[in-house]
Design a protein around this motif. Structure first.
Motif, mmCIF file in Angstrom:
data_model
loop_
_atom_site.group_PDB
_atom_site.id
_atom_site.type_symbol
_atom_site.label_atom_id
_atom_site.label_comp_id
_atom_site.label_asym_id
_atom_site.label_seq_id
_atom_site.Cartn_x
_atom_site.Cartn_y
_atom_site.Cartn_z
ATOM 1 N N PHE A 15 0.845 -1.208 0.000
ATOM 2 C CA PHE A 15 0.000 0.000 0.000
ATOM 3 C C PHE A 15 0.880 1.259 0.000
ATOM 4 C CE2 PHE A 15 -2.169 3.227 2.710
ATOM 5 C CZ PHE A 15 -3.296 3.471 1.952
ATOM 6 N N TYR A 16 1.880 1.309 0.895
ATOM 7 C CA TYR A 16 2.720 2.517 0.954
ATOM 8 C C TYR A 16 3.691 2.580 -0.218
ATOM 9 C CZ TYR A 16 0.489 3.682 5.291
ATOM 10 O OH TYR A 16 -0.470 4.014 6.218
ATOM 11 N N ASP A 17 4.123 1.438 -0.767
ATOM 12 C CA ASP A 17 4.940 1.472 -1.993
ATOM 13 C C ASP A 17 4.134 2.120 -3.124
ATOM 14 O OD1 ASP A 17 6.983 0.183 -0.704
ATOM 15 O OD2 ASP A 17 6.628 -1.777 -1.646
ATOM 16 N N LEU A 18 2.888 1.679 -3.280
ATOM 17 C CA LEU A 18 2.034 2.229 -4.339
ATOM 18 C C LEU A 18 1.826 3.720 -4.124
ATOM 19 C CD1 LEU A 18 -0.672 -0.600 -4.584
ATOM 20 C CD2 LEU A 18 0.896 0.085 -6.413
ATOM 21 N N MET A 19 1.502 4.100 -2.871
ATOM 22 C CA MET A 19 1.251 5.508 -2.563
ATOM 23 C C MET A 19 2.490 6.357 -2.874
ATOM 24 S SD MET A 19 0.417 7.345 1.066
ATOM 25 C CE MET A 19 -0.952 6.382 1.586
ATOM 26 N N ASP A 20 3.644 5.804 -2.609
ATOM 27 C CA ASP A 20 4.896 6.539 -2.782
ATOM 28 C C ASP A 20 5.308 6.642 -4.249
ATOM 29 O OD1 ASP A 20 6.710 7.951 -1.328
ATOM 30 O OD2 ASP A 20 8.074 6.264 -0.999
ATOM 31 N N GLU A 21 4.955 5.632 -5.048
ATOM 32 C CA GLU A 21 5.524 5.537 -6.398
ATOM 33 C C GLU A 21 4.563 5.910 -7.509
ATOM 34 O OE1 GLU A 21 6.757 1.467 -6.453
ATOM 35 O OE2 GLU A 21 8.223 1.809 -4.853
ATOM 36 N N ASP A 22 3.264 5.723 -7.293
ATOM 37 C CA ASP A 22 2.317 5.913 -8.396
ATOM 38 C C ASP A 22 1.682 7.302 -8.296
ATOM 39 O OD1 ASP A 22 0.204 5.875 -10.195
ATOM 40 O OD2 ASP A 22 -0.143 3.723 -9.935
ATOM 41 N N PRO A 23 1.881 8.138 -9.339
ATOM 42 C CA PRO A 23 1.319 9.491 -9.301
ATOM 43 C C PRO A 23 -0.205 9.507 -9.161
ATOM 44 C CG PRO A 23 2.704 9.159 -11.274
ATOM 45 C CD PRO A 23 2.643 7.841 -10.551
ATOM 46 N N ALA A 24 -0.868 8.385 -9.417
ATOM 47 C CA ALA A 24 -2.324 8.323 -9.234
ATOM 48 C C ALA A 24 -2.713 8.602 -7.783
ATOM 49 C CB ALA A 24 -2.848 6.948 -9.654
ATOM 50 N N TYR A 25 -1.733 8.447 -6.861
ATOM 51 C CA TYR A 25 -2.035 8.645 -5.431
ATOM 52 C C TYR A 25 -1.341 9.892 -4.874
ATOM 53 C CZ TYR A 25 -3.177 3.822 -6.453
ATOM 54 O OH TYR A 25 -3.689 2.704 -7.051
ATOM 55 N N ALA A 26 -1.033 10.843 -5.781
ATOM 56 C CA ALA A 26 -0.239 12.013 -5.373
ATOM 57 C C ALA A 26 -0.930 12.848 -4.288
ATOM 58 C CB ALA A 26 0.058 12.879 -6.593
ATOM 59 N N GLU A 27 -2.228 13.029 -4.414
ATOM 60 C CA GLU A 27 -2.931 13.857 -3.409
ATOM 61 C C GLU A 27 -2.836 13.198 -2.032
ATOM 62 O OE1 GLU A 27 -7.121 14.507 -4.200
ATOM 63 O OE2 GLU A 27 -7.385 15.611 -2.317
ATOM 64 N N LEU A 28 -3.061 11.902 -2.001
ATOM 65 C CA LEU A 28 -2.975 11.150 -0.742
ATOM 66 C C LEU A 28 -1.545 11.179 -0.191
ATOM 67 C CD1 LEU A 28 -4.446 9.221 1.218
ATOM 68 C CD2 LEU A 28 -3.775 7.341 -0.302
ATOM 69 N N ALA A 77 -13.125 13.768 -1.362
ATOM 70 C CA ALA A 77 -13.629 12.510 -1.944
ATOM 71 C C ALA A 77 -12.523 11.847 -2.774
ATOM 72 C CB ALA A 77 -14.854 12.794 -2.802
ATOM 73 N N SER A 78 -11.692 12.657 -3.469
ATOM 74 C CA SER A 78 -10.654 12.047 -4.308
ATOM 75 C C SER A 78 -9.555 11.411 -3.448
ATOM 76 C CB SER A 78 -10.084 13.045 -5.317
ATOM 77 O OG SER A 78 -9.618 14.190 -4.666
ATOM 78 N N ALA A 79 -9.200 12.044 -2.318
ATOM 79 C CA ALA A 79 -8.193 11.430 -1.433
ATOM 80 C C ALA A 79 -8.737 10.124 -0.847
ATOM 81 C CB ALA A 79 -7.797 12.404 -0.321
ATOM 82 N N ILE A 108 -14.982 -3.311 2.552
ATOM 83 C CA ILE A 108 -15.330 -2.671 3.832
ATOM 84 C C ILE A 108 -14.447 -1.446 4.068
ATOM 85 C CG2 ILE A 108 -15.319 -2.993 6.347
ATOM 86 C CD1 ILE A 108 -16.082 -5.985 5.709
ATOM 87 N N LEU A 109 -13.151 -1.576 3.750
ATOM 88 C CA LEU A 109 -12.252 -0.430 3.920
ATOM 89 C C LEU A 109 -12.633 0.701 2.959
ATOM 90 C CD1 LEU A 109 -8.864 -2.257 4.529
ATOM 91 C CD2 LEU A 109 -10.139 -0.881 6.172
ATOM 92 N N ALA A 110 -13.085 0.356 1.755
ATOM 93 C CA ALA A 110 -13.521 1.392 0.802
ATOM 94 C C ALA A 110 -14.762 2.118 1.340
ATOM 95 C CB ALA A 110 -13.803 0.772 -0.565
ATOM 96 N N ASP A 111 -15.685 1.376 1.948
ATOM 97 C CA ASP A 111 -16.871 2.014 2.552
ATOM 98 C C ASP A 111 -16.450 2.958 3.674
ATOM 99 O OD1 ASP A 111 -18.541 0.650 0.889
ATOM 100 O OD2 ASP A 111 -19.220 -0.809 2.383
ATOM 101 N N LEU A 112 -15.464 2.505 4.464
ATOM 102 C CA LEU A 112 -14.973 3.323 5.573
ATOM 103 C C LEU A 112 -14.370 4.625 5.026
ATOM 104 C CD1 LEU A 112 -14.494 3.301 8.637
ATOM 105 C CD2 LEU A 112 -12.426 1.968 8.239
ATOM 106 N N CYS A 113 -13.573 4.513 3.971
ATOM 107 C CA CYS A 113 -12.960 5.706 3.356
ATOM 108 C C CYS A 113 -14.045 6.671 2.887
ATOM 109 C CB CYS A 113 -12.093 5.322 2.166
ATOM 110 S SG CYS A 113 -10.570 4.528 2.648
ATOM 111 N N ALA A 114 -15.062 6.139 2.217
ATOM 112 C CA ALA A 114 -16.133 7.010 1.700
ATOM 113 C C ALA A 114 -16.802 7.750 2.859
ATOM 114 C CB ALA A 114 -17.144 6.177 0.918
ATOM 115 N N ALA A 115 -16.964 7.064 3.976
ATOM 116 C CA ALA A 115 -17.617 7.689 5.133
ATOM 117 C C ALA A 115 -16.713 8.738 5.789
ATOM 118 C CB ALA A 115 -17.996 6.613 6.151
ATOM 119 N N MET A 116 -15.404 8.628 5.572
ATOM 120 C CA MET A 116 -14.456 9.567 6.194
ATOM 121 C C MET A 116 -14.287 10.846 5.373
ATOM 122 S SD MET A 116 -11.590 6.771 7.285
ATOM 123 C CE MET A 116 -10.278 7.896 7.740
ATOM 124 N N ALA A 117 -14.765 10.821 4.125
ATOM 125 C CA ALA A 117 -14.573 11.988 3.252
ATOM 126 C C ALA A 117 -15.517 13.110 3.661
ATOM 127 C CB ALA A 117 -14.823 11.595 1.801
#
Ligand code: HEM
Length: 127
Positions: A15-28, A77-79, A108-117
């Motif tokens: 998860f953190y490798d992807l976040m660190d390397e893929d520009p798709a997750y730049a905002e996060l 919502a995008s983050a 379930i984690l995706a639902d949690l994220c949506a609720a946190m936005a």
């Protein structure tokens, strides 16, 4: 059921490798500290306790909860989508069995994220 701590470790590292390397997750990525190593240690422990396994993280930090941890951040919502997307990719890449449970965890984690936005106010008074 998914393989315990080694599986949560592998998912969190991916998860953190992807976040660190893929520009798709730049905002996060930009919301996180430059050094991700504390999160690389924390998240697998959190996930293990959250999923019903060893509760070391919860016992070490009785004062922390999901609300207090994330309160300082304005989660768009995008983050939230980026967190959920990176986590679902990390789970798919690690591919623990049974797949049914692994997929359910991602959902379930995706639902949690949506609720946190943060959302615009619902049913605003227009008069
Ligand atoms: C909705 C999208 C989310 C965003 C934008 C987000 C963002 C963040 C940020 C910026 C931090 C601080 C990191 C740092 O200081 O480097 C953090 C901490 C944390 N996040 Fe999230 N997060 C999200 C969802 C989640 C979810 C769904 C979980 C768990 C299921 C989670 C678990 C944690 C934990 C456990 C910490 C802190 C660990 C500690 O202090 O020990 N986050 N999050």
């Amino acid at each position: 059921m998914l393989g315990g701590m080694p599986v949560f470790e592998a998912i969190a590292q991916r998860f953190y490798d992807l976040m660190d390397e893929d520009p798709a997750y730049a905002e996060l990525r930009a919301m996180h500290a430059a050094d991700l190593s504390p999160m690389r240690e924390s998240l697998p422990q959190f996930l293990a306790g959250w999923a019903g396994g060893p509760r070391d993280w919860f016992e070490a930090h009785p004062d922390r909860c999901m609300m207090s941890i994330h309160k300082p951040f304005r989660i768009t919502a995008s983050a939230a989508d980026q967190w959920a997307g990176a986590m679902q990719r990390a789970i798919a890449d690690v591919a623990p069995e049974p797949k049914r449970i692994a997929d359910a965890m991602g959902e379930i984690l995706a639902d949690l994220c949506a609720a946190m936005a943060v959302r615009p106010p619902q049913n605003p008074v227009t008069s």
